[in-house]
Scaffold this active site. Structure first.
Site: not given
Ligand code: GLU
Length: 505
Positions: A252-255
């Site tokens: 995910s873009k968050r990680r």
């Protein structure tokens, strides 16, 4: 059967590595069967779709060596291949369903929907729409219409029974109809939802096989019901395993760095990334790992696609890239490839003004500018603790930086400058003595270097974002609980209480 596959990305951000992954398997499948591969742009989300993102989808696919037979840029017999230019098809299809009594106008207001959600959740339900306008009389409909109340059109989902389909990878999948909402097909502005547009287009474009990521599997029962309502034969569905990070969680873009361009900018060879992506969830016979696109097209067998998630292991990608470097880049071509990647004239023209007055000898150049070219900066804890800031605090500020840059959509010099100022206010920490050193540490791996804001712009969004994520990870990451708290305080633009270890000035 004429095989036609497609990818249908939404141009709402930079091309995700998952889009390249899906494009590859759709291309491979189509080519293996002597069929066609299409590119369709699903830009029905008017507020988030951007033409520049569409262009970067084209560019990143081309960089990876993927071409398509029909698409917005190359045309084709089923055009337009851009959903925003096809609204009349969706409206016609939807009003046909309405006339046939398979769909209905729903006049529920957003407030009513919200109330319904709260009540249903309190009763342990899923919080969906309670079908209150499913059986309105002619008179009731007329009255609502005359009062000028906006409406959406919903599908009349059967109240009992099962929706069944045979996934080419996962086998039989059955969902009770009672789990499926009366989905909205046409919104009150007469724009279609993803479900309607996707099904209408796959039908009109004669798509025979929908090969897409596992994250869409929960939409498929809705799509099957729509095909049934229209009386159309659904395509064969195949849901590919999700890409997972090495932590086993969805990439995910968050990680994780998920932008396709991050890999290009970090100096991976497109042919190596392509080979690596085809290993995701797929295995060649004999577990062969290095092969050409033609080889996999030739021997492709969808039965060899795995059911569970595919781990996107960057170490493996590095190894594959090295194999390609050794075997397919001749030593006499190596420098020109490296130059083309990161030492080209265009890049150097941007960099030289930052270097000009800052070196005593040419020999100082690499020392000053190493961070532009290095993939793994050597972070130390000391770098991230200006004025005694704790690792956890630093990571929260850096998370705020990502949000701030994303909110402004300005991953450039002015954007960083504005974000840095706002971080200093939101977190109540000194601009020059805390924020600036943190940013130097994150992007350069040191506290001194060429001008920060200009360097950030030259480094580019993809590498810069990856560096922020890397720094957060280095600092120990942010737990889900902390992230929630941070999000709350960030929404109020007051994170002052989160920083306790330093004297604020
Ligand atoms: N627009 C969807 C996406 O962004 C398409 C999903 C599908 O392939 O049906 O990926």
């Amino acid at each position: 059967m004429k095989v036609r596959t497609r990818i249908a990305p939404s141009p709402t951000g930079h091309p995700h590595i998952g889009t390249l992954y899906m494009a590859l398997f759709n291309l491979i499948f189509a080519r293996h069967h002597g069929g066609q591969f299409l590119l369709r742009i699903e830009d029905t989300d008017q507020t988030r779709s951007r033409r520049e993102y569409e262009t970067s989808i084209f560019e990143s696919l081309k960089w990876l060596g993927i071409s398509w037979d029909e698409g917005p840029d190359v045309g084709g017999p089923c055009g337009s291949y851009r959903q925003s230019e096809r609204t009349e098809f969706y409206q016609k299809a939807c009003f046909d369903l309405l006339r046939a009594g398979k769909a209905y106008k729903c006049f529920t207001t957003p407030e009513e929907l919200n109330e319904m959600r709260i009540i249903s959740q309190k009763m342990g339900g899923r919080g969906g729409y309670d079908r209150r306008h499913r059986n309105l009389s002619e008179e009731e409909i007329k009255a609502f219409e005359e009062s000028g109340r906006p409406y959406v059109i919903r599908l009349k989902v059967p109240l009992s029974g099962e929706v069944v389909f045979h996934d080419a990878i996962k086998g039989r999948i059955a969902t009770p109809c009672s789990d499926v909402d009366d989905q909205v097909l046409l919104k009150s502005d007469l724009f279609p939802t993803y479900h309607l547009a996707n099904v209408v287009d796959d039908h009109l474009m004669e798509i025979s096989h929908v090969i897409r990521g596992d994250e869409w599997i929960s939409s498929t029962p809705k799509h099957i019901l729509l095909y049934e309502a229209f009386g159309w034969t659904p395509p064969v569905f195949a849901h590919m395993p999700l890409l997972l990070g090495i932590d086993g969680k969805k990439l995910s873009k968050r990680r994780n760095p998920t932008s396709a361009y991050y890999y290009r900018d970090s100096g991976y060879l497109p042919e190596a990334l392509r080979n690596f992506l085809t290993l995701m969830g797929y295995s060649m016979t004999g577990d062969k790992e290095i092969y050409t696109l033609d080889e996999i097209i030739e021997s492709f067998d969808i039965k060899r696609v795995g059911v569970s998630g595919a781990v996107f292991d960057v170490k493996k990608l590095d190894w594959i890239n090295q194999q390609y470097l050794i075997n397919s880049v001749k030593v006499e071509d190596l420098w020109s490839r490296i130059r083309e990647w990161g030492f080209n004239d265009e890049f150097m023209a941007k960099l030289m003004p930052l270097v000009h007055t800052r070196i005593k000898t040419f020999g100082d150049f690499i020392d000053l500018c190493d961070f532009f070219f290095i993939n793994h900066l050597k972070y130390t804890e000391a770098l991230f603790s200006p004025r005694g800031l704790k690792a956890e605090e630093a990571s929260q500020i850096l998370q705020g930086l990502i949000w701030s840059l994303d909110e402004s959509e300005q991953w450039n010099k002015t954007g960083l400058e504005a974000s840095a100022k706002s971080l200093s206010e939101v977190f109540g920490v000194h601009f020059k003595h805390v924020i600036i050193p943190l940013l130097f540490a994150t992007f350069m791996g040191k506290h001194q270097g060429p001008p920060l804001f200009d360097s950030f712009e030259i480094l580019g969004e993809h590498k810069a974002r990856a560096r922020i994520l890397k720094a957060i990870e280095f600092l120990g990451g942010i737990s889900n609980k902390k992230m929630e708290k941070l999000q709350e305080t960030w929404a109020k633009k007051n994170c002052n209480s989160l920083i306790t270890s330093i004297i604020k000035t």
